[in-house]
Design an enzyme around this catalytic site. Sequence first.
Site, PDB file in Angstrom:
ATOM      1  N   GLU A  91     -27.755   2.723  -9.184  1.00  0.00           N
ATOM      2  CA  GLU A  91     -27.401   1.772 -10.227  1.00  0.00           C
ATOM      3  C   GLU A  91     -26.916   2.366 -11.388  1.00  0.00           C
ATOM      4  OE1 GLU A  91     -27.477  -1.655 -12.463  1.00  0.00           O
ATOM      5  OE2 GLU A  91     -27.124  -1.264 -10.334  1.00  0.00           O
ATOM      6  N   ASP A  92     -27.436   3.438 -11.935  1.00  0.00           N
ATOM      7  CA  ASP A  92     -27.134   3.881 -13.277  1.00  0.00           C
ATOM      8  C   ASP A  92     -26.665   5.406 -13.523  1.00  0.00           C
ATOM      9  OD1 ASP A  92     -28.839   1.913 -14.162  1.00  0.00           O
ATOM     10  OD2 ASP A  92     -30.690   2.913 -14.350  1.00  0.00           O
TER      11      ASP A  92
END
Length: 739
Positions: A91-92
């Site tokens: 996600e990051d």
Amino acid sequence: MIYNLSIEEENKEIARRYKDLLKGAYQTFTATDKKEIRKAFELALEAHSKQRRLTGEPYIFHPIAVSKIVAYEIGLHATSIIAALLHDVVEDTTYTVEDIERLFGETVARIVFGLTKISHLKKDQDASLQAENFRKMLLTLNDDVRVILIKIADRLHNMQTMEAMPADKQVKIASETLYIYAPLAHRLGLYNIKTELENLGLKFTEPEIYNDILERITQSKEEQDKYIESFSNIISETLDKEGFEYLIKGRRKSIYSIHKKMLSQGVIYDEIYDKFAIRIIYKSTDKDEKFDAWKIYSIVTDHFRPNPSRLRDWISQPKSTGYESLHITVMGPQGKWVEVQIRSERMNEIAEKGYAAHYKYKNQNERESGLEDWLNKIKESFENSNGSAIDFVEDFKLNLYAKEIFIFTPNGDLKALPKNSTALDFAFAIHTQVGMNCRGAKVNGKLKTISHVLQSGDQVEIITSKSQKPNVGWLDFVVTARARNRIKNALKEGQKKIAEEGKEILTRKLKHLKIDLNEKVVNELVIHFKLRTSQDLFYRMGIGSIENPQLKEFVRKRNNAFVSFFKNRIKRSPPQHEAIEKDEITDKYDSLVFGKEEERLDYKMSPCCNPIPGDKVFGFITINDGIKIHKQDCPNAISLQANYAYRILSTKWIDSTKQEYKAIIKILGVDHVGMVNEITQIISNNMSVNIQSLNISGHDGLFEGNITVTVKNRLQLQKLCDRLKKIEGIDTVDRIYKH
């Protein structure tokens, strides 16, 4: 609290937290597990190295904390710990799911991908988009239940460290937690996590109430400890004499549940007497576990008088979450009622860790667990989740906190259903087709209606008829998501058939008015009748709610007021264009009805909550101002319903074009063989009209009869009467009214 560690101190703290994660379960890991966990930690550390949390802490603190919850509070193993360490990496950071699969294998990648799908859900949005996001999140249950378990751990740690967030974000996240995450944790058997999520949810949504109850609990802790000691002293001697190894401890009621009880009972803190329970946890073998529980029950009730109506036996019949325990309420020391929970060490671990602990103890010969049954039901609801997202989430939540009842089939098999389930819910639990054709039930040998509410222990036999079909009224009394979904799907199919007939009727009628039916004309008609979809238009034609004068009025306006039509075209918004393409029939909430008889009465909207069509509402009979309509979640609802229950009217919004009405038709004529068969065939083939009752008698070659039918509108009834008049021998067909 201000974060101000140096880089060196920070690195030491990261190493300390990582060791803390491993120490409790290190002996159970294989060499491969240890190597893979270390690899996952190093990748997460490197991937998040430039990220900080809002508190100023290094981001890696978060995945380590989530992994710790996953390992110790949920009891999952190496695969889940690895996935928890990596849950934010895709996600990051620049890492992809393919990278995770290459490094850690398909299972870890699938779990991380499921978690990433949830994280991608849009944040600030309206209720329907939020519900759509929850639906997408719940769909991951279909992939791997560990996705949801890790997500719950992630949400718990975020709630524990939310102090640094702005107040509006705190309230939003806390509300989401109370709405969906706490009920999910409850349903997966994670009672400790559920309690903490609820308490933290209350802390950030209603901090004053939370702090007040917390202060009162803290003040009474010493008194509680003394009470538990006095209780233990009385029974310990007997338990020791019987050779039990055991632990007696107190479990206080959570802050959230105390607050809920204060609201539901309309009492203050000091008026709640069962603020804590006493738990007896004993060691036992598999063979003697149940016997020992009842032996301890006998010892407790020898010393303290039990309340027989408060015995809860979840050992003989565990909850569908796998929860097992024996609960009794006894008159304890100082004349106080106290709940005593008796459970083995195994039962206690399942009660606290739910899903994971259940599978730790499960053996190959054991029957399928309740949790697996529940997950299968959830998957079934996903297969039919084509309604609105809000309805889907509401139906899902219906079964999350539901208390259970146990119903016997005629063969003696047991089915678990939510409390307040009806005979129709039970029919759908057996099989979809049984539900569709259900026309009644024998409950403990006595004939009952399909809306009969079942009690735990009932034996139920379903009576079916091939001519029986679902109707919209069924949705008023079923409580299970399975039944609701199946009924809604059947109604949609029925509405589609009516819409097809309606399209043919509309084509024919417009032809008489010298207009060809095409997409342009359909769009004009949809706007003229203030509908949303073409399907909606055809359906209303099919049931006869759009009559000839209304069509002629449309043609007149179309021919004589081109400018007016042009303005309507300009006003029309793009979403309506999209809606016409959807294969749906919408509800036009345009009327309120009251009570079981669904009467139409005069009313006013209450200004305190301003209900709008479609809201869940109730009517309140005021002294001077008639009936006032309130939303069910109105700030005043709890007070009104608690103090003036006798003035509350059950109320609901309806689409008057879909409302069904009872009508009685009187028939007179000359009798002949097959007359009744002809009458019933015409009624059943006439635009989905249902027969409620049929009473026909003949004498001396003549007959007369009363038939009660349900129709959607006056036009439908008129058409039915016209068709009945054409039967040979029938002289008169009249509608009669009961006074």
